[in-house]
Design an enzyme around this catalytic site. Structure first.
Site, PDB file in Angstrom:
ATOM      1  N   THR A  82       0.859  -1.189   0.000  1.00 55.27           N
ATOM      2  CA  THR A  82       0.000   0.000   0.000  1.00 55.27           C
ATOM      3  C   THR A  82       0.893   1.236   0.000  1.00 55.27           C
ATOM      4  O   THR A  82       1.988   1.217   0.557  1.00 55.27           O
ATOM      5  CB  THR A  82      -0.933   0.028   1.229  1.00 55.27           C
ATOM      6  N   SER A 110       5.571  -1.362  -1.133  1.00 50.57           N
ATOM      7  CA  SER A 110       5.102  -0.812  -2.399  1.00 50.57           C
ATOM      8  C   SER A 110       6.147   0.092  -3.042  1.00 50.57           C
ATOM      9  O   SER A 110       6.933   0.756  -2.348  1.00 50.57           O
ATOM     10  CB  SER A 110       3.825  -0.006  -2.163  1.00 50.57           C
ATOM     11  N   GLN A 131       6.911  -4.837  -4.182  1.00 48.00           N
ATOM     12  CA  GLN A 131       5.890  -4.697  -5.225  1.00 48.00           C
ATOM     13  C   GLN A 131       6.322  -3.628  -6.210  1.00 48.00           C
ATOM     14  O   GLN A 131       6.678  -2.511  -5.818  1.00 48.00           O
ATOM     15  CB  GLN A 131       4.540  -4.323  -4.604  1.00 48.00           C
ATOM     16  N   SER A 273      -7.037  -9.988  -7.866  1.00 47.89           N
ATOM     17  CA  SER A 273      -7.238  -8.681  -7.241  1.00 47.89           C
ATOM     18  C   SER A 273      -7.922  -7.728  -8.191  1.00 47.89           C
ATOM     19  O   SER A 273      -7.660  -7.740  -9.396  1.00 47.89           O
ATOM     20  CB  SER A 273      -5.879  -8.097  -6.836  1.00 47.89           C
ATOM     21  N   HIS A 275      -7.669  -4.501  -7.153  1.00 49.17           N
ATOM     22  CA  HIS A 275      -7.010  -3.331  -6.576  1.00 49.17           C
ATOM     23  C   HIS A 275      -7.859  -2.711  -5.461  1.00 49.17           C
ATOM     24  O   HIS A 275      -7.928  -1.489  -5.315  1.00 49.17           O
ATOM     25  CB  HIS A 275      -6.707  -2.287  -7.651  1.00 49.17           C
ATOM     26  N   ARG A 278     -10.362   0.075  -6.268  1.00 50.53           N
ATOM     27  CA  ARG A 278      -9.890   1.443  -6.485  1.00 50.53           C
ATOM     28  C   ARG A 278      -9.604   1.763  -7.951  1.00 50.53           C
ATOM     29  O   ARG A 278      -9.256   2.891  -8.278  1.00 50.53           O
ATOM     30  CB  ARG A 278      -8.625   1.692  -5.652  1.00 50.53           C
ATOM     31  N   GLY A 306      -8.477  -8.213  -1.122  1.00 53.45           N
ATOM     32  CA  GLY A 306      -9.727  -7.463  -1.202  1.00 53.45           C
ATOM     33  C   GLY A 306     -10.793  -7.971  -0.261  1.00 53.45           C
ATOM     34  O   GLY A 306     -11.218  -9.114  -0.354  1.00 53.45           O
ATOM     35  N   GLY A 307     -11.212  -7.129   0.669  1.00 59.67           N
ATOM     36  CA  GLY A 307     -12.373  -7.424   1.492  1.00 59.67           C
ATOM     37  C   GLY A 307     -12.132  -8.271   2.727  1.00 59.67           C
ATOM     38  O   GLY A 307     -13.099  -8.658   3.391  1.00 59.67           O
ATOM     39  N   VAL A 308     -10.895  -8.574   3.069  1.00 59.19           N
ATOM     40  CA  VAL A 308     -10.631  -9.409   4.249  1.00 59.19           C
ATOM     41  C   VAL A 308     -10.810  -8.559   5.507  1.00 59.19           C
ATOM     42  O   VAL A 308     -10.051  -7.621   5.755  1.00 59.19           O
ATOM     43  CB  VAL A 308      -9.213 -10.010   4.199  1.00 59.19           C
ATOM     44  N   ARG A 309     -11.824  -8.898   6.293  1.00 56.84           N
ATOM     45  CA  ARG A 309     -12.110  -8.176   7.523  1.00 56.84           C
ATOM     46  C   ARG A 309     -12.255  -9.103   8.732  1.00 56.84           C
ATOM     47  O   ARG A 309     -12.335  -8.635   9.863  1.00 56.84           O
ATOM     48  CB  ARG A 309     -13.412  -7.355   7.382  1.00 56.84           C
TER      49      ARG A 309
END
Length: 378
Positions: A82, A110, A131, A273, A275, A278, A306-309
């Site tokens: 990130t 990143s 990355q 992914s 992204h 975004r 993406g979306g891991v909570r």
């Protein structure tokens, strides 16, 4: 620290981050492209997968450890790459890398990081990946050589930023670096004194990896538009493959044909992914893509972001065939609340929840999380 003791899940960490950060900064962290359909879909797509646990299994010993592309990890998680993390906390990338090391999972730095490759290597131990944004080919070669010389173990190449997504929250807020001040942003800062004091003390975050690079006019223009080299193709990828001695993972892949092509170019893994919602709105969610392609003829590793909570999201991704998940916003919420300690708490929450779901599902090892334990429900 007492504030962290009262946070029990990533939802609570998000709430605390939103309270500490000015709106313009929180919207940069949280926002997605256009109508933000993917931002919502990435989260809710996990909910459509329901568990079918096994019973009467010996669970006296539980082992959540795994290997991710041959590297040991305390659970199937990787801290995602990130950018501009010092916007949330001073030396944010170093804080994230240290938190990942403490938990026992890899950290990905990143290209757009605030702290440089050299600074992170000097101040954070543990498994470090790099990355790459291919902004311009000469610059890409230089960054790859630097990462190689500093013993970053794996290279992730992001493929989905040929054109920058239309992030309407940022457009509405006038987000940019350096910050542009007006009455609205000044009031935003005054009403968030903890963040503002750090910002005034440490200054505007810089792109640490690019500070000492000789940038061509083309590269500077690409940086301003946050776009990759539009001419970067599979043939150019082959050149980087020759430069990099270790494993290469392509991030931003969703199409079966691209996954199949990876084998031809010696790619070791892919990150399914969009992204984090975004870039291109209305794409397939990575976890739904995973369910369709995890049994493909690609012999490399398949990761998903993406979306891991919740820890249950990691369990579902693993059951559907992922080697690991990449953890982005969830750990950034922790970073924004309390730096390294907040990031460590966020990762610990996910790790402990994941281990709890292993027990509930009747799995004593990570490899026992298989597709027969989940079912898609419309």
């Amino acid at each position: 620290m007492s504030r962290l003791n009262k946070i029990y899940n990533i939802k609570g960490m998000r709430k605390a981050a939103r309270s500490r950060l000015p709106k313009i900064v929180f919207d940069y962290l949280e926002g997605g492209a256009e109508d933000e359909h993917d931002l919502t879909e990435n989260n809710t797509s996990y909910d459509r997968w329901k568990f079918k646990p096994r019973r009467l299994v010996d669970l006296t010993e539980i082992d959540p450890t795994t290997e991710i592309l041959g590297s040991p990890a305390s659970f199937p998680g990787v801290v995602a790459p990130t950018g501009l993390n010092s916007l949330f906390w001073p030396n944010g990338d170093i804080a994230l890398a240290r938190a990942a090391t403490r938990v026992g999972i890899p950290f990905v730095l990143s290209t757009a990081s605030s702290d440089s490759l050299e600074a992170v290597a000097a101040q954070a131990e543990g498994e470090r990946w790099f990355q790459l944004y291919v902004i311009e080919k000469t610059l890409a070669t230089s960054l790859v050589e630097r990462a190689k010389s500093l013993d970053y173990s794996k290279l992730i190449i992001t493929t989905d930023v040929v054109f920058n997504g239309k992030r309407e929250r940022d457009l509405k807020n006038g987000f940019g670096l350096p910050m542009r001040y007006n009455l609205k942003t000044i009031f935003d800062g005054v009403t968030h004194p903890s963040w503002t004091m750090n910002y005034l003390k440490h200054g505007t975050p810089k792109l640490g990896n690019l500070a000492n690079e000789e940038l061509s006019p083309e590269a500077r223009a690409a940086l301003l538009s946050r776009s990759m080299d539009a001419g970067f193709t599979w043939e150019d990828l082959a050149i980087i493959r020759d430069l990099w001695p270790g494993q290469i993972i392509l991030k931003g892949i969703l199409h079966q044909a691209d996954i199949d092509k990876c084998r031809q170019y010696g790619i070791d893994g892919v990150v399914l992914s969009n992204h984090g919602g975004r870039q291109l709105d209305a794409t397939m969610s990575p976890v739904d893509a995973l369910a369709k392609i995890s049994s493909s003829n690609f012999e490399g590793h398949i990761l998903v972001d993406g979306g891991v909570r919740r820890g249950r999201d990691i369990a579902k991704a693993k059951a559907l065939g992922a080697s690991s998940v990449l953890i982005g916003r969830a750990v950034l919420y922790g970073l924004a609340v309390a730096g390294e300690e907040g990031a460590f708490k966020a990762l610990t929450i996910l790790k402990e929840e994941f281990e709890g779901y292993m027990k509930q599902l009747g799995c004593s090892t990570v490899n026992q999380l298989t597709s027969d334990l989940v079912e898609h429900v419309s």
